[in-house]
Design a protein around this motif. Structure first.
Motif, short mmCIF file in Angstrom:
data_model
loop_
_atom_site.label_atom_id
_atom_site.label_comp_id
_atom_site.label_asym_id
_atom_site.label_seq_id
_atom_site.Cartn_x
_atom_site.Cartn_y
_atom_site.Cartn_z
N THR A 1 24.18 -54.60 35.92
CA THR A 1 23.91 -53.92 37.19
C THR A 1 23.68 -52.43 36.96
OG1 THR A 1 25.26 -55.54 38.36
CG2 THR A 1 24.84 -53.46 39.50
N ILE A 2 24.46 -51.83 36.08
CA ILE A 2 24.30 -50.40 35.79
C ILE A 2 22.93 -50.12 35.18
CG2 ILE A 2 25.15 -48.51 34.33
CD1 ILE A 2 28.00 -49.74 34.79
N PHE A 3 22.50 -50.97 34.26
CA PHE A 3 21.19 -50.76 33.63
C PHE A 3 20.06 -51.04 34.62
CE2 PHE A 3 23.78 -51.15 29.76
CZ PHE A 3 23.44 -49.93 29.20
N GLN A 4 20.25 -51.99 35.52
CA GLN A 4 19.25 -52.22 36.57
C GLN A 4 19.15 -51.00 37.48
OE1 GLN A 4 20.71 -55.91 38.25
NE2 GLN A 4 19.30 -57.14 37.03
N MET B 1 19.74 -47.92 36.60
CA MET B 1 18.99 -46.90 35.85
C MET B 1 17.49 -47.15 36.00
SD MET B 1 18.64 -46.02 31.78
CE MET B 1 17.78 -47.54 31.50
N GLN B 2 17.08 -48.40 35.93
CA GLN B 2 15.66 -48.74 36.08
C GLN B 2 15.14 -48.28 37.44
OE1 GLN B 2 13.36 -50.00 34.10
NE2 GLN B 2 14.62 -50.54 32.35
N VAL B 3 15.92 -48.49 38.49
CA VAL B 3 15.51 -48.08 39.83
C VAL B 3 15.40 -46.57 39.93
CG1 VAL B 3 16.23 -48.01 42.26
CG2 VAL B 3 16.42 -50.15 40.96
N VAL B 4 16.45 -45.87 39.50
CA VAL B 4 16.47 -44.41 39.59
C VAL B 4 15.34 -43.80 38.77
CG1 VAL B 4 17.82 -42.33 39.03
CG2 VAL B 4 18.94 -44.30 40.11
N ARG B 5 15.21 -44.22 37.52
CA ARG B 5 14.17 -43.66 36.67
C ARG B 5 12.78 -44.08 37.16
NH1 ARG B 5 14.27 -40.95 31.84
NH2 ARG B 5 16.01 -39.96 32.94
N GLY B 6 12.67 -45.27 37.72
CA GLY B 6 11.39 -45.71 38.28
C GLY B 6 10.91 -44.78 39.38
N ILE B 7 11.82 -44.34 40.23
CA ILE B 7 11.48 -43.38 41.29
C ILE B 7 10.98 -42.08 40.67
CG2 ILE B 7 12.46 -41.93 43.13
CD1 ILE B 7 14.37 -44.38 43.70
N THR B 8 11.67 -41.61 39.65
CA THR B 8 11.29 -40.37 38.98
C THR B 8 9.92 -40.51 38.31
OG1 THR B 8 13.62 -39.83 38.61
CG2 THR B 8 12.01 -38.69 37.22
N ILE C 1 17.61 -45.34 25.77
CA ILE C 1 18.91 -45.59 26.41
C ILE C 1 19.18 -47.08 26.46
CG2 ILE C 1 20.17 -45.45 28.61
CD1 ILE C 1 18.76 -42.67 28.98
N GLU C 2 18.18 -47.87 26.84
CA GLU C 2 18.36 -49.32 26.91
C GLU C 2 18.66 -49.92 25.54
OE1 GLU C 2 14.73 -50.66 28.73
OE2 GLU C 2 15.57 -50.46 30.74
N ASP C 3 18.13 -49.31 24.50
CA ASP C 3 18.39 -49.79 23.14
C ASP C 3 19.76 -49.36 22.63
OD1 ASP C 3 15.85 -50.92 23.13
OD2 ASP C 3 14.96 -49.28 21.96
N TYR C 4 20.21 -48.17 23.02
CA TYR C 4 21.42 -47.58 22.47
C TYR C 4 22.70 -47.95 23.23
CZ TYR C 4 24.90 -43.97 21.47
OH TYR C 4 26.06 -43.31 21.16
N LEU D 1 31.48 -42.47 27.64
CA LEU D 1 30.03 -42.46 27.72
C LEU D 1 29.57 -43.05 29.06
CD1 LEU D 1 27.43 -41.79 26.32
CD2 LEU D 1 27.62 -43.91 25.03
N GLY D 2 30.26 -44.05 29.54
CA GLY D 2 29.92 -44.63 30.85
C GLY D 2 30.05 -43.62 31.97
N GLU D 3 31.07 -42.77 31.90
CA GLU D 3 31.25 -41.75 32.94
C GLU D 3 30.08 -40.77 32.95
OE1 GLU D 3 36.15 -41.63 32.86
OE2 GLU D 3 35.01 -40.03 31.89
N THR D 4 29.66 -40.32 31.80
CA THR D 4 28.54 -39.37 31.78
C THR D 4 27.25 -40.07 32.21
OG1 THR D 4 28.07 -39.68 29.40
CG2 THR D 4 29.55 -37.87 30.02
N PHE D 5 27.06 -41.31 31.78
CA PHE D 5 25.85 -42.05 32.13
C PHE D 5 25.79 -42.27 33.64
CE2 PHE D 5 23.50 -46.26 32.16
CZ PHE D 5 22.26 -45.68 31.98
N LEU D 6 26.87 -42.69 34.24
CA LEU D 6 26.88 -42.90 35.69
C LEU D 6 26.65 -41.58 36.44
CD1 LEU D 6 29.73 -45.52 36.04
CD2 LEU D 6 27.28 -45.89 36.37
#
Length: 156
Positions: A4-7, A9-16, A102-105, A129-134
């Motif tokens: 769900t977190i990676f999905q 990211m896809q939404v947020v980055r997709g908007i950007t 990011i998806e690979d790492y 790392l999850g805290e900074t990513f979120l």
């Protein structure tokens, strides 16, 4: 939950990614009244800070060109730029490539503790790392809103 977190990211980055393609290059460097940065700076800053919040805080190699730190790190502004910043097309390419890195790492690493706690400019301290990513989702959305406000101000 990680899926769900990676999905997200896809939404947020997709908007950007969609937004950067809609901005004409000739508008990217206008600093609207009441702002200290321009649209180019905000997109570049999104890329630079995302890289820092995923790779930099983990003591991993940051894969953006060195110019991104010079032009787009926290505290920088176009009024102080020396040289030519990356084009919107180049920033767009970096945003897309970064998403793949990011998806690979990151899978399986969200609970990893940072080598040392990271405190951002707002005084928020992160330990994993999850805290900074979120947090990076909030950061990206905040700068996307700024981009929209600058764009509206210079289009009127």
């Amino acid at each position: 939950m990680e899926q769900t977190i990676f999905q997200h990211m896809q939404v947020v980055r997709g908007i950007t990614e969609k937004s950067i393609l809609q901005i004409p290059e000739e508008l990217a460097d206008i600093i609207a009244p009441g702002f200290t940065n321009n649209i180019r700076w905000n997109f570049g800053h999104i890329a630079y800070i995302q890289e820092k919040l995923v790779f930099g805080v983990s003591s991993e190699k940051m894969n953006l060109p060195e110019a991104y730190e010079v032009f787009f790190s926290a505290g920088t502004k176009p009024a102080d730029w020396i040289g030519t910043p990356p084009s919107l097309a180049h920033i767009s390419e970096e945003l897309i490539a970064q998403k793949q890195r990011i998806e690979d790492y990151l899978p399986g690493k969200l609970q990893n503790r940072l080598p040392e706690p990271f405190t951002n400019k707002a005084g928020i301290t992160f330990h994993t790392l999850g805290e900074t990513f979120l947090f990076s989702f909030y950061h990206e959305a905040m700068h996307m809103e700024t981009i929209k406000r600058i764009y509206r101000a210079i289009k009127n």
